[in-house]
Design a protein around this motif. Structure first.
Motif, short mmCIF file in Angstrom:
data_model
loop_
_atom_site.label_atom_id
_atom_site.label_comp_id
_atom_site.label_asym_id
_atom_site.label_seq_id
_atom_site.Cartn_x
_atom_site.Cartn_y
_atom_site.Cartn_z
N ALA A 1 0.81 -1.14 0.02
CA ALA A 1 -0.23 0.09 -0.04
C ALA A 1 0.93 1.39 -0.02
CB ALA A 1 -0.96 -0.18 1.57
N ASP A 2 2.19 1.41 1.13
CA ASP A 2 3.03 2.54 0.93
C ASP A 2 3.61 2.74 -0.66
OD1 ASP A 2 2.36 2.77 3.28
OD2 ASP A 2 4.44 1.89 4.43
N GLN A 3 3.94 1.44 -1.36
CA GLN A 3 4.71 1.36 -2.48
C GLN A 3 3.40 1.95 -3.32
OE1 GLN A 3 5.74 -2.57 -3.41
NE2 GLN A 3 7.90 -1.95 -2.12
N PHE A 4 2.39 1.86 -3.35
CA PHE A 4 0.68 2.16 -4.36
C PHE A 4 0.97 3.60 -4.37
CE2 PHE A 4 -0.58 -2.42 -5.17
CZ PHE A 4 -0.50 -1.96 -6.31
N TYR A 5 1.05 3.86 -2.54
CA TYR A 5 0.80 6.03 -2.38
C TYR A 5 1.70 6.23 -3.33
CZ TYR A 5 -0.55 9.69 0.35
OH TYR A 5 -0.48 11.26 0.77
N ASN A 6 3.00 5.74 -2.91
CA ASN A 6 4.35 6.92 -3.48
C ASN A 6 4.22 6.86 -4.62
OD1 ASN A 6 5.63 7.66 -0.64
ND2 ASN A 6 6.71 5.90 -1.08
N GLN A 7 3.73 6.19 -5.50
CA GLN A 7 3.35 6.01 -6.98
C GLN A 7 1.89 6.54 -7.45
OE1 GLN A 7 3.68 1.87 -7.77
NE2 GLN A 7 5.99 1.74 -7.44
N PHE A 8 0.79 7.56 -6.79
CA PHE A 8 0.22 8.18 -6.98
C PHE A 8 -1.20 6.91 -7.19
CE2 PHE A 8 3.59 10.84 -7.42
CZ PHE A 8 3.45 11.55 -6.30
N MET A 9 -0.79 5.81 -6.45
CA MET A 9 -2.51 4.82 -6.80
C MET A 9 -2.89 4.49 -6.28
SD MET A 9 0.26 1.78 -9.14
CE MET A 9 -0.94 0.83 -8.90
N TYR A 10 -3.84 5.45 -5.54
CA TYR A 10 -3.91 5.66 -4.71
C TYR A 10 -5.30 4.36 -4.69
CZ TYR A 10 -2.13 9.54 -3.97
OH TYR A 10 -0.71 11.01 -4.20
N PRO A 11 -6.30 4.20 -5.24
CA PRO A 11 -7.14 3.37 -5.68
C PRO A 11 -6.46 2.07 -5.18
CG PRO A 11 -7.70 4.87 -7.27
CD PRO A 11 -6.19 4.79 -6.96
N ASN A 12 -5.56 1.86 -5.63
CA ASN A 12 -4.82 0.10 -5.30
C ASN A 12 -4.55 0.77 -3.58
OD1 ASN A 12 -5.03 1.42 -8.05
ND2 ASN A 12 -4.33 -1.06 -8.07
N ALA A 13 -3.94 1.61 -2.87
CA ALA A 13 -3.30 1.86 -1.88
C ALA A 13 -4.06 1.84 -0.55
CB ALA A 13 -2.62 2.89 -1.82
N ASN A 14 -5.40 1.63 -1.09
CA ASN A 14 -6.80 2.05 0.33
C ASN A 14 -7.20 0.45 -0.08
OD1 ASN A 14 -6.96 4.68 0.16
ND2 ASN A 14 -8.34 4.92 -1.62
N ALA A 15 -7.05 0.02 -1.18
CA ALA A 15 -7.47 -1.61 -1.52
C ALA A 15 -6.39 -2.17 -0.07
CB ALA A 15 -7.58 -2.13 -2.31
N GLU A 16 -4.93 -1.88 -1.06
CA GLU A 16 -3.94 -3.06 0.43
C GLU A 16 -4.28 -2.61 1.91
OE1 GLU A 16 -2.81 -5.25 -1.03
OE2 GLU A 16 -3.19 -5.10 -2.80
N TYR A 17 -4.23 -1.17 1.83
CA TYR A 17 -4.58 -1.11 3.47
C TYR A 17 -5.46 -1.20 4.41
CZ TYR A 17 -1.49 3.07 2.92
OH TYR A 17 -0.02 4.46 2.57
N ILE A 18 -6.71 -1.26 3.37
CA ILE A 18 -8.07 -2.46 4.10
C ILE A 18 -7.63 -3.43 4.18
CG2 ILE A 18 -10.26 -2.94 3.68
CD1 ILE A 18 -10.55 -0.11 2.03
#
Length: 83
Positions: free
Chosen positions: A47-64
């Motif tokens: 999720a942190d990697q997705f967030y740093n790549q501005f892929m917010y929907p993917n980051a949210n899915a992983e954080y959940i």
């Protein structure tokens, strides 16, 4: 995963095992806790990697997935002095 269905998020790369609260012995419980910790930690890292790549929907899915795993561990081990 039920939480993701409500938010219309992309499918998570990480998937938790079926969450349970009854175990045959401490070894089984320890193995389960270890698996959930490993998957939840990997989901948080992804999720942190997705967030740093501005892929917010993917980051949210992983954080959940990560938060769901960590919360289940709190419930599973709350009354057990071995954990």
């Amino acid at each position: 995963m039920a939480l993701q269905d409500n938010f219309h998020l992309p499918k998570s790369q990480n998937e938790l095992p079926e969450l349970k609260s009854e175990f045959a012995d401490l070894n089984e419980k320890g193995t389960f806790v270890n698996n959930v910790i490993t998957i939840s930690t990997k989901a948080m890292t992804d999720a942190d990697q997705f967030y740093n790549q501005f892929m917010y929907p993917n980051a949210n899915a992983e954080y959940i997935v990560a938060i769901d795993g960590f919360l289940h561990l709190l419930k599973t081990t709350a009354d057990d002095p071995n954990f």
